[in-house]
Design a protein around this motif. Structure first.
Motif, short mmCIF file in Angstrom:
data_model
loop_
_atom_site.label_atom_id
_atom_site.label_comp_id
_atom_site.label_asym_id
_atom_site.label_seq_id
_atom_site.Cartn_x
_atom_site.Cartn_y
_atom_site.Cartn_z
N THR A 45 0.63 -1.05 0.01
CA THR A 45 0.09 0.08 -0.19
C THR A 45 1.14 1.06 0.13
N GLY A 46 2.12 1.24 0.40
CA GLY A 46 3.11 2.33 0.54
C GLY A 46 4.24 1.86 1.18
N ALA A 47 4.82 3.03 1.61
CA ALA A 47 6.19 2.70 2.27
C ALA A 47 6.12 1.84 3.84
N SER A 48 5.18 2.45 4.37
CA SER A 48 4.85 1.97 5.71
C SER A 48 4.75 0.13 5.89
N ALA A 65 5.59 -1.53 3.51
CA ALA A 65 6.89 -2.32 2.91
C ALA A 65 7.68 -2.41 3.86
N ASN A 66 7.79 -1.36 4.87
CA ASN A 66 8.90 -1.53 6.07
C ASN A 66 8.37 -2.73 6.86
N LEU A 67 6.80 -2.64 7.17
CA LEU A 67 6.45 -3.85 7.91
C LEU A 67 6.75 -5.21 7.30
N VAL A 112 15.08 7.93 11.58
CA VAL A 112 14.31 7.07 10.85
C VAL A 112 12.78 7.38 10.80
N HIS A 113 12.13 6.98 9.74
CA HIS A 113 10.75 7.28 9.78
C HIS A 113 9.86 6.49 10.69
N PRO A 114 9.03 7.20 11.29
CA PRO A 114 8.14 6.52 12.57
C PRO A 114 7.50 5.35 12.02
N SER A 115 7.16 5.06 10.70
CA SER A 115 6.41 3.96 10.28
C SER A 115 7.44 2.80 10.66
N VAL A 116 8.59 2.83 11.13
CA VAL A 116 9.38 1.65 11.36
C VAL A 116 8.89 1.21 12.89
N ALA A 144 18.19 0.93 7.24
CA ALA A 144 19.21 2.25 6.76
C ALA A 144 17.98 3.13 5.96
N THR A 145 17.99 4.42 6.22
CA THR A 145 17.06 5.36 5.51
C THR A 145 17.96 6.00 4.68
N PHE A 146 17.24 5.60 3.37
CA PHE A 146 18.02 6.23 2.17
C PHE A 146 16.90 7.44 1.44
N GLY A 147 17.32 8.61 2.27
CA GLY A 147 16.53 9.76 1.89
C GLY A 147 15.54 10.17 3.17
N THR A 148 15.81 10.78 4.27
CA THR A 148 15.32 11.18 5.40
C THR A 148 14.11 11.84 5.02
N THR A 149 12.97 11.86 5.87
CA THR A 149 11.74 12.68 5.61
C THR A 149 12.07 13.84 5.97
N THR A 150 13.12 14.28 6.86
CA THR A 150 13.33 15.70 7.36
C THR A 150 14.36 16.46 6.12
N ALA A 189 13.95 3.15 1.09
CA ALA A 189 14.36 3.90 0.12
C ALA A 189 12.96 4.80 -0.42
N ALA A 190 12.11 5.01 0.51
CA ALA A 190 10.78 5.08 0.07
C ALA A 190 10.72 6.45 -0.93
N TYR A 191 11.55 7.38 -0.51
CA TYR A 191 11.88 8.68 -1.22
C TYR A 191 13.08 8.73 -1.94
N PHE A 239 10.46 1.33 -1.46
CA PHE A 239 10.28 2.40 -2.51
C PHE A 239 8.92 2.72 -2.79
N ASP A 240 8.74 3.97 -2.83
CA ASP A 240 7.32 4.37 -2.80
C ASP A 240 7.13 5.30 -4.11
N PRO A 241 6.90 4.81 -5.07
CA PRO A 241 6.69 5.60 -6.41
C PRO A 241 5.70 6.90 -6.32
N PRO A 242 4.93 6.98 -5.52
CA PRO A 242 4.04 8.43 -5.63
C PRO A 242 4.82 9.44 -5.01
N LYS A 243 6.01 8.99 -4.06
CA LYS A 243 6.75 10.24 -3.45
C LYS A 243 7.72 10.72 -4.85
N VAL A 244 7.99 9.93 -5.95
CA VAL A 244 8.75 10.29 -7.15
C VAL A 244 8.33 10.49 -8.16
C1 LIG Z 1 11.57 7.63 4.69
C2 LIG Z 1 10.02 7.42 4.74
N1 LIG Z 1 9.74 6.01 4.84
C3 LIG Z 1 8.26 5.83 5.26
C4 LIG Z 1 7.41 6.69 4.90
C5 LIG Z 1 6.04 6.02 5.10
O1 LIG Z 1 5.55 6.02 3.67
P1 LIG Z 1 3.96 5.90 3.38
O2 LIG Z 1 3.28 6.97 3.59
O3 LIG Z 1 4.18 5.57 1.93
O4 LIG Z 1 3.39 4.70 4.11
C6 LIG Z 1 7.66 7.81 4.47
C7 LIG Z 1 6.35 9.02 4.33
O5 LIG Z 1 6.80 10.18 4.12
C8 LIG Z 1 9.15 8.33 4.50
O6 LIG Z 1 9.28 9.58 4.09
#
Ligand SMILES: Cc1ncc(COP(=O)(O)O)c(C=O)c1O
Length: 424
Positions: free
Chosen positions: A104-107, A109-111, A145-149, A198-204, A229-231, A256-261
């Motif tokens: 559904t998204g990167a969250s 995928a991380n799970l 790290v993204h809190p989705s982890v 490893a976060t490849f492209g932090t959200t911040t 590498a969501a982003y 990887f999350d194509p909608p971010k790119v």
């Molecule tokens: C690095 C990173 N990982 C994970 C996520 C969560 O992704 P998603 O919103 O597709 O579940 C994001 C969302 O901004 C993100 O930037």
């Protein structure tokens, strides 16, 4: 627009849907502008951008056909098409040895990555759950790290205590050499060091953890290496930055999350792994009413009934080709470079930690304590020229404004207008 007006709320609360409402669609379309317009030239917010015309047609076709992709036999052509899209992107992102599945998204995928690591650790994981593991699992992350982890650790039943923050620099980049000592402490306590994320492209800040060094450390320490590498996966789709993404091929799994790119709607993520047999180990259940093949989508992903989520992306790819998408990604990178250099020219500190078009900024002349107020004022000045960007915080708590380039409509003139407004 970021808040619901009193009138709009009253109109929503008045809806009872008891009978047909012929004016509803027209009303909603007129109100639909009441969401942040991520396709606007001066939208500098989170990285998900414009949905293009081709992707919109793909989304419309997906809704019209409404095929069921739990199995291949319901829509064999669309199922094969999704697999091909995942493969084509995967070839660029991680190399041909990885197998991609749709999430559904990167969250999600991380799970999935955490669950694969569990299955890699014990062949009894699917049957016995966490009891099959040789200790309480531990997951090593950077301070940004993204809190989705963390959420994934909760869903997987590890709990928040599993999340171990490895020493990171002031921009939230993990220090690979610091991993071994945290892992050693956990082993001494009888825990199970399981995954390094490893976060490849932090959200911040779009910062990149050192994937190659972590692959080396992770292998030495017996950890599964997952790369979020969501982003930052975007870097693999731009010839100028592709070498930076080369180490993704070393990972056990990559999100990887194509909608971010790319110009596609939200809700279509990808998880790549070098160990596709573990997908079957984690998600492979039988259903008497469905085909028995072990690699059907319902038996290799968390989803069951699902839409063809990659169809909009297939349309976008067909309309532009990978070469066309590369032009878009490279153009955003150059606008990010332009933004960083213009900010620096105005004596604003520009934190541009990777070639991703994300820049953190603040005025170094303002004392730290006064910064949040000064940044809010700068954001308001930006808003007065139609630009939107959010206030974020580094892991240290330091406040920044963050500008990301997402919209295909953004030009140098828009970036210049933003910088002029920010500089006051
Ligand atoms: C690095 C990173 N990982 C994970 C996520 C969560 O992704 P998603 O919103 O597709 O579940 C994001 C969302 O901004 C993100 O930037």
């Amino acid at each position: 627009v970021t808040a619901l007006s009193a009138e709009a709320r009253a109109a929503i609360e008045a809806l009872r849907f008891e009978g047909p409402d012929p004016s509803f669609e027209r009303w909603l379309e007129s109100e639909a502008v009441a969401c942040v317009d991520t396709s606007a030239a001066r939208y500098f917010g989170l990285p998900h951008g414009t949905v293009g015309a081709a992707a919109t047609r793909g989304a419309a076709l997906a809704a019209r056909l409404n095929p069921e992709l739990a199995t291949r036999h319901h829509a064999p052509l669309l199922a094969a098409l999704e697999e091909q899209v995942a493969r084509v992107l995967g070839d660029r992102l991680v190399g041909a040895e990885h197998h991609g599945v749709v999430t559904t998204g990167a969250s999600e995928a991380n799970l999935v990555a955490l669950l694969l690591a569990c299955a890699a650790s014990s062949a009894r994981f699917a049957r016995d759950g966490l009891a099959a593991l040789r200790g309480r699992p531990r997951v090593y992350v950077s301070s940004d790290v993204h809190p989705s982890v963390t959420k994934a650790c909760r869903i997987a039943g590890f709990g928040d205590g599993a999340v171990r923050v490895v020493a990171s620099d002031e921009h939230g980049v993990m220090i690979a050499e610091a991993l071994a000592s945290v892992v050693g402490q956990d082993r001494a306590r009888g825990h199970l060091p399981l995954v390094v994320v490893a976060t490849f492209g932090t959200t911040t800040l779009g910062a990149l953890d050192p994937v190659a060094a972590l692959a080396e450390q992770g292998a030495r320490l017996g950890l599964w290496l997952h790369v979020d590498a969501a982003y930052g996966g975007a870097l693999a789709f731009d010839a100028a930055t592709r070498p930076l993404a080369a180490a993704l091929s070393l990972a056990d799994s990559v999100s990887f999350d194509p909608p971010k790119v790319f110009d596609v709607p939200l809700g279509a993520g990808l998880l790549y792994t070098r160990r596709p047999e573990l997908l079957r180990a984690v998600f492979g259940v039988g259903a008497r009413y469905l085909p028995r093949a072990g690699d059907e989508p319902f038996a290799t992903t968390p989803s069951w009934s699902r839409a063809p989520r990659l169809l909009p992306l297939a349309f976008a790819l067909a309309a532009r080709g990978l070469a066309g998408l590369e032009v878009v990604v490279a153009r955003r990178r150059r606008l990010g470079e332009h933004l960083a250099s213009r900010l620096a020219a105005r004596e604003l500190t520009a934190l541009h930690r990777s070639p991703l078009p994300v820049v953190g900024l603040f005025d170094p002349r303002v004392p730290i304590g006064d910064r949040p107020r000064a940044l809010a004022q700068a954001a308001a000045r930006a808003e007065s020229v139609g630009a939107w960007l959010p206030l974020v915080r580094l892991p240290s708590g330091v406040a920044l404004l963050r500008a990301a380039i997402n919209s295909e409509a953004t030009t140098e003139a828009d970036v210049d207008a933003l910088v002029d407004a920010l500089a006051g």
